[in-house]
Design an enzyme around this catalytic site. Structure first.
Site, mmCIF file in Angstrom:
data_model
loop_
_atom_site.group_PDB
_atom_site.id
_atom_site.type_symbol
_atom_site.label_atom_id
_atom_site.label_comp_id
_atom_site.label_asym_id
_atom_site.label_seq_id
_atom_site.Cartn_x
_atom_site.Cartn_y
_atom_site.Cartn_z
ATOM 1 N N GLN A 53 -7.773 -1.567 4.071
ATOM 2 C CA GLN A 53 -6.688 -0.871 3.378
ATOM 3 C C GLN A 53 -7.212 -0.230 2.093
ATOM 4 O OE1 GLN A 53 -2.552 -2.294 3.361
ATOM 5 N NE2 GLN A 53 -2.911 -2.852 1.232
ATOM 6 N N THR B 140 -37.722 26.952 -14.288
ATOM 7 C CA THR B 140 -38.088 25.669 -13.691
ATOM 8 C C THR B 140 -38.327 24.754 -14.875
ATOM 9 O OG1 THR B 140 -40.440 26.199 -13.626
ATOM 10 C CG2 THR B 140 -39.186 26.761 -11.667
ATOM 11 N N HIS B 141 -37.973 23.485 -14.727
ATOM 12 C CA HIS B 141 -38.032 22.526 -15.850
ATOM 13 C C HIS B 141 -37.200 23.023 -17.045
ATOM 14 C CE1 HIS B 141 -41.656 20.912 -13.762
ATOM 15 N NE2 HIS B 141 -41.881 22.197 -13.538
ATOM 16 N N LYS C 264 -14.573 27.235 -32.140
ATOM 17 C CA LYS C 264 -15.057 26.669 -30.886
ATOM 18 C C LYS C 264 -14.438 27.298 -29.639
ATOM 19 C CE LYS C 264 -17.482 23.562 -30.305
ATOM 20 N NZ LYS C 264 -17.374 22.109 -30.563
ATOM 21 N N SER D 247 -10.901 23.957 -30.352
ATOM 22 C CA SER D 247 -10.973 22.665 -31.028
ATOM 23 C C SER D 247 -9.839 22.590 -32.040
ATOM 24 C CB SER D 247 -12.325 22.541 -31.738
ATOM 25 O OG SER D 247 -12.225 21.653 -32.825
ATOM 26 N N SER E 163 0.817 -1.223 0.000
ATOM 27 C CA SER E 163 0.000 0.000 0.000
ATOM 28 C C SER E 163 0.847 1.269 0.000
ATOM 29 C CB SER E 163 -0.939 0.012 1.219
ATOM 30 O OG SER E 163 -0.188 -0.062 2.410
ATOM 31 N N ASN F 230 -14.790 25.836 -25.969
ATOM 32 C CA ASN F 230 -15.408 24.757 -25.206
ATOM 33 C C ASN F 230 -15.224 24.934 -23.695
ATOM 34 O OD1 ASN F 230 -16.207 23.500 -27.575
ATOM 35 N ND2 ASN F 230 -14.275 22.362 -27.739
ATOM 36 N N GLU G 39 -17.133 20.983 -17.800
ATOM 37 C CA GLU G 39 -17.521 19.599 -18.099
ATOM 38 C C GLU G 39 -16.774 18.616 -17.209
ATOM 39 O OE1 GLU G 39 -18.263 19.186 -22.701
ATOM 40 O OE2 GLU G 39 -16.730 20.691 -22.345
HETATM 41 N N1 ARG Z 1 -1.663 -0.845 5.426
HETATM 42 C C1 ARG Z 1 -2.626 -1.244 6.393
HETATM 43 C C2 ARG Z 1 -3.964 -0.494 6.158
HETATM 44 O O1 ARG Z 1 -3.960 0.447 5.460
HETATM 45 C C3 ARG Z 1 -2.136 -0.934 7.757
HETATM 46 C C4 ARG Z 1 -2.687 -1.815 8.803
HETATM 47 C C5 ARG Z 1 -2.159 -3.190 8.625
HETATM 48 N N2 ARG Z 1 -2.594 -4.024 9.658
HETATM 49 C C6 ARG Z 1 -2.524 -5.347 9.580
HETATM 50 N N3 ARG Z 1 -2.991 -6.004 10.583
HETATM 51 N N4 ARG Z 1 -2.034 -5.946 8.561
HETATM 52 O O2 ARG Z 1 -4.998 -0.877 6.640
#
Ligand code: ARG
Length: 463
Positions: free
Chosen positions: A323, A156-157, A284, A278, A24, A286, A291
């Protein structure tokens, strides 16, 4: 090699796919500042409670400061093998200070660590969003003051309904943004409890001072249940719900900008800064930014749904599913922040075409209600009947293809003989908006007062 942080009972390290799905750091490195602050608070508290020595706490704090400056200075190497921000920081701490680094994780788990970090991150993000929304409100209120008397067709509408002023329209979004800020503030209030000290799920046998760490990190209090502390993500859900509603507001304004800038209406001109051309059609202009604001709503609401689905049915306490809370939330809140900035810029720069707006306001018999009100007020006709009479008069005007205020008096009198030429006083769009003086109404003097009230309030908030 087995994992240095948790590999004691493992003979080999995780497989490549395991590492790939588990890692992560690519997104939770955004939590580095909060992670380091929480670790410093934890180490201080451990020392004060005599759980680690003051000397170790000092070394830990020093090492963490070094890591912070390494990260902010772009000199830190994040390692995917170390999985997440917590282990990256601790791993580096071990390189920097050796043995005492291993004492930092006493009476702590990554479960309460990540819950703490993410709450802190969410809180900081809410504060930034609040400032951005306040700036946006100021921009809207400034436009409103400038255009307190600029008449436009109220719809409205998406059908011409009654004339309003452009300033009044801008102020509607000031009110929405105020409630958006209120929702973020509510979420902030509830999220501001510290999970630190919840441990993995059950609390800890060490004599912690959870009030101390809560206070050091700016939390109002420590959370009262360790299972809840590590396992709920309602603070993220609430913030994303607030973000979703805010983005819906922005999206509606974005859509209006798209409509107003279309040559079909040409009511508003966007600045070159917020317009794109464009590659094939040289004429154009835009409204791409509008958007995109309209579209970003999709991913913001999407991240709320995604996290609701992640959390649904998860038994207490922590599960790795959680996570998945970060990527979507971070993406959504940064999309919202960009959307607010873009909308702020567009509103600051855009110029309504007052002449076209006024002309459009006069089309579609927008002052028909004023005529009906006149019949009620002057001739004491019940409103329902006045509505019917007015409908017939509009029918005549429409058949003759003339505006209401150009219809000969005789034609009106053919429907209701008691109508006098005093009626023409209420049929112009200017008179119409001027008469809407009820509280919250579109009369220019109301709009001016409301815009000033907001500008004053926003100025005072800053002080
Ligand atoms: N990277 C983990 C999360 O975002 C941290 C906690 C991890 N805990 C564990 N028991 N593996 O949730």
């Amino acid at each position: 090699m087995s994992n240095k942080m948790w590999g004691g009972r493992f003979a080999s390290g995780p497989g490549a796919i395991m590492e790939e799905i588990n890692v992560s750091i690519d997104f939770d490195k955004a939590l580095y500042r909060q992670d380091i602050a929480a670790s410093k608070a934890h180490a201080d508290m451990l020392a004060k409670q005599g759980i680690i020595t003051a000397d170790d706490a000092k070394k830990i704090a020093h090492g963490l400061d070094t890591i912070l400056s390494e990260i902010t200075g772009g000199k830190f190497t994040f390692k995917r093998a170390l999985e997440d921000i917590h282990m990256n920081v601790e791993g580096r701490l071990s390189e920097l200070i050796g043995e005492p680094s291993g004492r930092l994780h006493t009476a702590r788990s990554r479960n309460d660590q990540v819950a703490t970090d993410f709450r802190l991150w969410m809180r900081d993000t809410i504060d930034t969003l609040d400032l951005a929304l306040a700036a946006f409100q100021k921009t809207l209120a400034t436009k409103a003051l400038e255009h307190a008397g600029t008449v436009m067709p109220g719809m409205t509408h998406l059908q011409t309904a009654q004339p309003v002023t452009f300033g009044h329209h801008m102020l509607a979004y000031v009110e929405m943004a105020a409630r958006d800020r209120g929702r973020f503030a509510d979420a902030r209030k509830r999220l501001n409890e510290s999970p630190l000290g919840s441990g993995a799920l059950a609390g800890t046998s060490f004599d912690l001072d959870r009030d101390m760490t809560a206070k050091a990190l700016g939390f109002d209090r420590p959370g009262a249940n360790s299972l809840d502390g590590v396992s709920d993500r309602d603070f993220a859900l609430e913030t994303l719900a607030a973000a979703s509603i805010a983005s819906v507001h922005l999206s509606r304004l974005a859509e209006e900008i798209v409509i107003w800038t279309s040559p079909l209406t040409a009511l508003v001109r966007l600045s070159d800064k917020f317009t794109t051309g464009s590659s094939i059609m040289p004429q154009k202009r835009n409204p791409d930014a509008a958007e995109l604001v309209r579209a970003k709503t999709g991913r913001i609401i999407g991240s709320l749904s995604a996290l609701l689905i992640v959390m649904k049915g998860l038994p207490l306490a922590y599960a790795k599913d959680m996570q998945e809370d970060k990527e979507g939330a971070m993406d959504a809140l940064s999309a919202l922040s960009l959307s607010i900035a873009a909308m702020d810029g567009m509103i600051a720069d855009l110029e309504p075409d007052a002449a076209r707006m006024k002309k459009a306001a006069g089309e579609g018999y927008a002052t028909a209600t004023d005529l009906a009100d006149w019949l009620v007020r002057t001739l004491n006709i019940p409103f329902r009947e006045a509505h019917h009479i007015t409908g017939q008069i509009v029918g005549k005007a429409s058949a003759g293809n003339v505006a209401l205020h150009r219809l000969p008096l005789a034609d009106m009198q053919a429907v209701e003989p008691r109508i006098t030429d005093a009626v023409f006083d209420v049929l112009s769009v200017d008179r119409s908006v001027k008469s809407r003086t009820s509280y919250g109404g579109t009369a220019p003097k109301n709009v001016k007062a409301q815009a000033k009230k907001w500008l004053k309030k926003l100025e005072k908030e800053k002080a």
